[in-house]
Design a protein around this motif. Sequence first.
Motif, PDB file in Angstrom:
ATOM      1  N   GLU A  35      45.445 -25.337  13.091  1.00  0.00           N
ATOM      2  CA  GLU A  35      44.879 -23.994  13.062  1.00  0.00           C
ATOM      3  C   GLU A  35      45.156 -23.320  11.725  1.00  0.00           C
ATOM      4  O   GLU A  35      44.250 -22.753  11.086  1.00  0.00           O
ATOM      5  CB  GLU A  35      45.457 -23.163  14.196  1.00  0.00           C
ATOM      6  CG  GLU A  35      44.870 -21.758  14.257  1.00  0.00           C
ATOM      7  CD  GLU A  35      45.457 -20.930  15.391  1.00  0.00           C
ATOM      8  OE1 GLU A  35      45.173 -19.725  15.437  1.00  0.00           O
ATOM      9  OE2 GLU A  35      46.206 -21.510  16.206  1.00  0.00           O
ATOM     10  N   ALA A  36      46.402 -23.415  11.298  1.00  0.00           N
ATOM     11  CA  ALA A  36      46.758 -22.788  10.026  1.00  0.00           C
ATOM     12  C   ALA A  36      46.058 -23.490   8.876  1.00  0.00           C
ATOM     13  O   ALA A  36      45.548 -22.843   7.951  1.00  0.00           O
ATOM     14  CB  ALA A  36      48.275 -22.818   9.837  1.00  0.00           C
ATOM     15  N   ASN A  37      45.988 -24.820   8.921  1.00  0.00           N
ATOM     16  CA  ASN A  37      45.371 -25.551   7.819  1.00  0.00           C
ATOM     17  C   ASN A  37      43.858 -25.336   7.780  1.00  0.00           C
ATOM     18  O   ASN A  37      43.238 -25.380   6.707  1.00  0.00           O
ATOM     19  CB  ASN A  37      45.707 -27.037   7.916  1.00  0.00           C
ATOM     20  CG  ASN A  37      47.130 -27.325   7.444  1.00  0.00           C
ATOM     21  OD1 ASN A  37      47.420 -27.307   6.248  1.00  0.00           O
ATOM     22  ND2 ASN A  37      48.030 -27.573   8.395  1.00  0.00           N
ATOM     23  N   ALA A  38      43.199 -25.088   8.944  1.00  0.00           N
ATOM     24  CA  ALA A  38      41.762 -24.780   8.964  1.00  0.00           C
ATOM     25  C   ALA A  38      41.489 -23.466   8.261  1.00  0.00           C
ATOM     26  O   ALA A  38      40.485 -23.308   7.547  1.00  0.00           O
ATOM     27  CB  ALA A  38      41.262 -24.738  10.409  1.00  0.00           C
ATOM     28  N   LEU A  39      42.383 -22.507   8.461  1.00  0.00           N
ATOM     29  CA  LEU A  39      42.248 -21.231   7.767  1.00  0.00           C
ATOM     30  C   LEU A  39      42.409 -21.412   6.259  1.00  0.00           C
ATOM     31  O   LEU A  39      41.665 -20.839   5.461  1.00  0.00           O
ATOM     32  CB  LEU A  39      43.285 -20.235   8.287  1.00  0.00           C
ATOM     33  CG  LEU A  39      43.092 -19.741   9.733  1.00  0.00           C
ATOM     34  CD1 LEU A  39      44.299 -18.927  10.165  1.00  0.00           C
ATOM     35  CD2 LEU A  39      41.823 -18.904   9.830  1.00  0.00           C
ATOM     36  N   ILE A  40      43.391 -22.209   5.903  1.00  0.00           N
ATOM     37  CA  ILE A  40      43.660 -22.412   4.482  1.00  0.00           C
ATOM     38  C   ILE A  40      42.502 -23.149   3.800  1.00  0.00           C
ATOM     39  O   ILE A  40      42.174 -22.919   2.631  1.00  0.00           O
ATOM     40  CB  ILE A  40      44.982 -23.173   4.302  1.00  0.00           C
ATOM     41  CG1 ILE A  40      46.152 -22.301   4.828  1.00  0.00           C
ATOM     42  CG2 ILE A  40      45.218 -23.556   2.850  1.00  0.00           C
ATOM     43  CD1 ILE A  40      47.459 -23.046   4.931  1.00  0.00           C
ATOM     44  N   ALA A  41      41.818 -24.049   4.561  1.00  0.00           N
ATOM     45  CA  ALA A  41      40.696 -24.819   3.983  1.00  0.00           C
ATOM     46  C   ALA A  41      39.547 -23.922   3.556  1.00  0.00           C
ATOM     47  O   ALA A  41      38.735 -24.298   2.698  1.00  0.00           O
ATOM     48  CB  ALA A  41      40.214 -25.870   4.985  1.00  0.00           C
ATOM     49  N   LYS A  42      39.414 -22.748   4.183  1.00  0.00           N
ATOM     50  CA  LYS A  42      38.345 -21.816   3.828  1.00  0.00           C
ATOM     51  C   LYS A  42      38.617 -21.097   2.514  1.00  0.00           C
ATOM     52  O   LYS A  42      37.758 -20.382   2.008  1.00  0.00           O
ATOM     53  CB  LYS A  42      38.153 -20.799   4.946  1.00  0.00           C
ATOM     54  CG  LYS A  42      37.679 -21.420   6.254  1.00  0.00           C
ATOM     55  CD  LYS A  42      37.549 -20.352   7.345  1.00  0.00           C
ATOM     56  CE  LYS A  42      37.088 -20.983   8.649  1.00  0.00           C
ATOM     57  NZ  LYS A  42      36.945 -19.977   9.722  1.00  0.00           N
ATOM     58  N   MET A  43      39.866 -21.242   2.035  1.00  0.00           N
ATOM     59  CA  MET A  43      40.210 -20.587   0.773  1.00  0.00           C
ATOM     60  C   MET A  43      39.764 -21.438  -0.398  1.00  0.00           C
ATOM     61  O   MET A  43      39.561 -22.660  -0.282  1.00  0.00           O
ATOM     62  CB  MET A  43      41.722 -20.365   0.680  1.00  0.00           C
ATOM     63  CG  MET A  43      42.286 -19.435   1.723  1.00  0.00           C
ATOM     64  SD  MET A  43      44.081 -19.232   1.479  1.00  0.00           S
ATOM     65  CE  MET A  43      44.446 -18.060   2.757  1.00  0.00           C
ATOM     66  N   SER A  44      39.695 -20.773  -1.499  1.00  0.00           N
ATOM     67  CA  SER A  44      39.436 -21.508  -2.736  1.00  0.00           C
ATOM     68  C   SER A  44      40.683 -22.279  -3.109  1.00  0.00           C
ATOM     69  O   SER A  44      41.792 -21.923  -2.692  1.00  0.00           O
ATOM     70  CB  SER A  44      39.065 -20.533  -3.858  1.00  0.00           C
ATOM     71  OG  SER A  44      40.198 -19.720  -4.180  1.00  0.00           O
ATOM     72  N   PRO A  45      40.557 -23.340  -3.871  1.00  0.00           N
ATOM     73  CA  PRO A  45      41.756 -24.094  -4.288  1.00  0.00           C
ATOM     74  C   PRO A  45      42.800 -23.210  -4.965  1.00  0.00           C
ATOM     75  O   PRO A  45      44.002 -23.395  -4.772  1.00  0.00           O
ATOM     76  CB  PRO A  45      41.190 -25.134  -5.251  1.00  0.00           C
ATOM     77  CG  PRO A  45      39.781 -25.326  -4.784  1.00  0.00           C
ATOM     78  CD  PRO A  45      39.312 -23.978  -4.341  1.00  0.00           C
TER      79      PRO A  45
END
Length: 863
Positions: free
Chosen positions: A755-765
């Motif tokens: 869940e946390a990593n899915a949110l982070i994936a939406k961010m820019s690098p």
Amino acid sequence: MLKKILKISGIVLVVFIAALFAIPYFFKDQIKAKIAQAINESVDAKVSFADADLSLFKNFPNATVGIEKLVIINKAPFEGDTLVSVGELNLKMSIKELFKGKDEPMNIEGISSENGLINIIFNKDGVGNFDIALKDKEKSTSDDKSKPLSLKIQNYKIENFTFRYIDQGSKIKMVIDSLNHEGTGDFTNSKLDLTTKSTAKVSLDMDKVNYMKNIALTLDAVLGIDLEKSKYTFKQNKALINQLPLEFDGFIQMVEAGQIYDLKFKTPTSSFTNFLGLIPSAYSSSLKGVKTTGDFTIAGFAKGELTETTVPKFNIEIASNNASFKYPNLPKSVENIVIDTKIINETGILNDTYVNLDKLTFKIDQDIFSAKANIKNVTVNPIVDAALKGTINLANLSKAYPIKIDKPLSGILKADVTTKFDMASVEKSQYENIKNAGTMSLSGFKYTDENNKSMNISTALVVFNPSTITLKQFNATTGRSDISINGVLENFYGFLFKKQELKGNFNMNSVQLAVNDFMTSGEPAKGKTEAKKAEAMKIPAFLNCTLNAKANTVLYDNLVLSDVSGKLIVKDEKATLQNFKTSIFGGNIGLNGTISTKQKVPTFTMNLGFDQVDIAQTFTQLDMMKKIAPIAGIIDGKLNSTIKLNGNLDAMELTPDLKSLTGNLLGQLLSTTVNSKNSTLLNALGSNIKFIDVSKLNLNNLKMALSFDNGKVNIKPFDIKYEDIKATIGGTHGFDQIMNYNVKLDVPTKYLGTEANALIAKMSPADAAKLESIPINAMLKGSFSNPKISTDTQAALSNLTTQLVNQQKEKLKKQGTSALSDLINKNTKAKDTSKAATEKEKNTQETTKKASDLLNGLFKKKK
């Protein structure tokens, strides 16, 4: 007729008995008033009594006035000192005395008293506290006015009295305790014979030296009294000092300057049984069946005046020649007894008194022991010249005399000692003036106390040097312990005669020392039905010594200490440990500290240093460490630590009272491994924080600091690393194991789940790179055996979501602002000089509308 007489007699008897009960109530106030008047007109002191009552039954047909709790307290210069205290005082008088007028004196015929104290004190100026009679000029009544009470004594009696005499100038203290005395005689006559009976126990101290202690005295005597001349003559009399009989002849007369003595005394018989009777009752036995030979006599006289500056001349001779005694049922006898002692004063000046023990010898089997001593200059600066020589087999003492000990003694005592000293040199520690020579030894000594603890002294050798007494050798065993001691005593005579500190420096070595072998116990000995009352342990106030100690092994409680060394200094009821070192728990411990028993509650201060000690053993076997840090069985490895602590001690065993501990600890863990399966707390922590494997925690070289006070331990926050996770731990726990800890974790985002990593994936690098770790807190409450653990992981994820939304929102804002800026710049740069002002206004409105539509379009994407 007979019935009528009996009836009348019965009525009279009832009325008479009722009157006996009623009369005291009518006369009580009158009697109290006369007693108070008599006291106030006679003494200059603070006098009080709880109550005064009248009884017609105690000494019927006489009346008895009872006074309860009579106390006389001195005024200056003895302000506050009790002169007289009497539990009960009874005055016997004829009933007719009750019916006298207010101003007529009551005649007292008898006096009895119980549970009293008479406290006579002379201060350094020679003033006595007993001179409390009002002077003539202070009396409010004239000489011819009748007194409220008049003494016409026929008998008197006192029971259980204590008489204390203290002369602060000459440093004399005499106590007559358990005093019972009664006398019968007609004091209405100026000359009478007074028949008396007395018993008491007497103790005497002069200049801090005890000469008598609870010596039992008995005197039955008829005294011829001449009241006009204040002269008391011994007639028929028999006295006992312990069981030694004495008879007196002569008189004592009171005169203005003091007293005149003309007395002679002697033992009525010359049997050596007299000597055995002189032995104090605490050490004596029945004289029935004792066989004696030879004689023992005491004879003497005292003649002259006792004043402030003089004493009667006197001569007391104590003699025995070639005597012996043997107790029935004992195998040994004491033979060849010779006693030649004189106490003489030839001038009437007290300091000129001298004591000559010219000879004292006795023999048991083949062992002969002898002593002699001379003492002179007794009050100014006593000079002692003495010698001891001979051998005593201690086992023979109980075989020749019925000594009251539970276990027989054994051992050989040998002495060949001479000494000469004066008390002034002793008091001032002028050792060069003390002349000693010779040796004293004890070998093969064995003693077992009432708790069946035994002491065996194989060798003890004391050498008397001119200014010191050297313990040359002392080897002993007791229980599981052995000790070997040597050293020097510096102030033995000052301790013995002047109650000064006993000073010394000693060295002690031991192969094995079990501390419990030297501890007293309140437990009953084998075969005993009652337990000895346990007493609080105290460090003796008279000790001032240093002990340098070494021991291969010391056993203390359940601990085994190896290679023990250090210095122990005992002074002022305090024991100080310096440079104490020992090997234990696979490492070394150093210690410095103090223990004090001067106050009611003993205290201690201690600095400890642990060097490479095994953690499991240290925190398992030391109860104090177990309470401070309950990590036994959880962590294996070594510990370096310094601990400073202080607190109270248990008064009976001198062990720390953990509730009173105050201090701090600095520690470092070395070569550690974690046994998580042994820890309920670690298992619970692992269950709540899935991404940490507590079995892989690395605590090696961990440093931490903690403090403790009022039963609570406070741990200063410290950091540990688990792989790439950083944790900061701090908080408190009590000695009752209740805890309140906080663990702050910096957790890399990779451990936070899909869940946390899915949110982070939406961010820019670039934005994702900024989120290296997420802070998560764990709260540890409850107890170590029943922990309550909670975390804020969900709150951290919510924060992460909010952070991601805010980042997207900020990004869109920046994109809208950039597009708007480009559009405005483009329209502004287009120049149309041919259009009128109205066309410019139209263009501006269109531009504004387009910008607004663009911003609205951007934010609608977030919906």
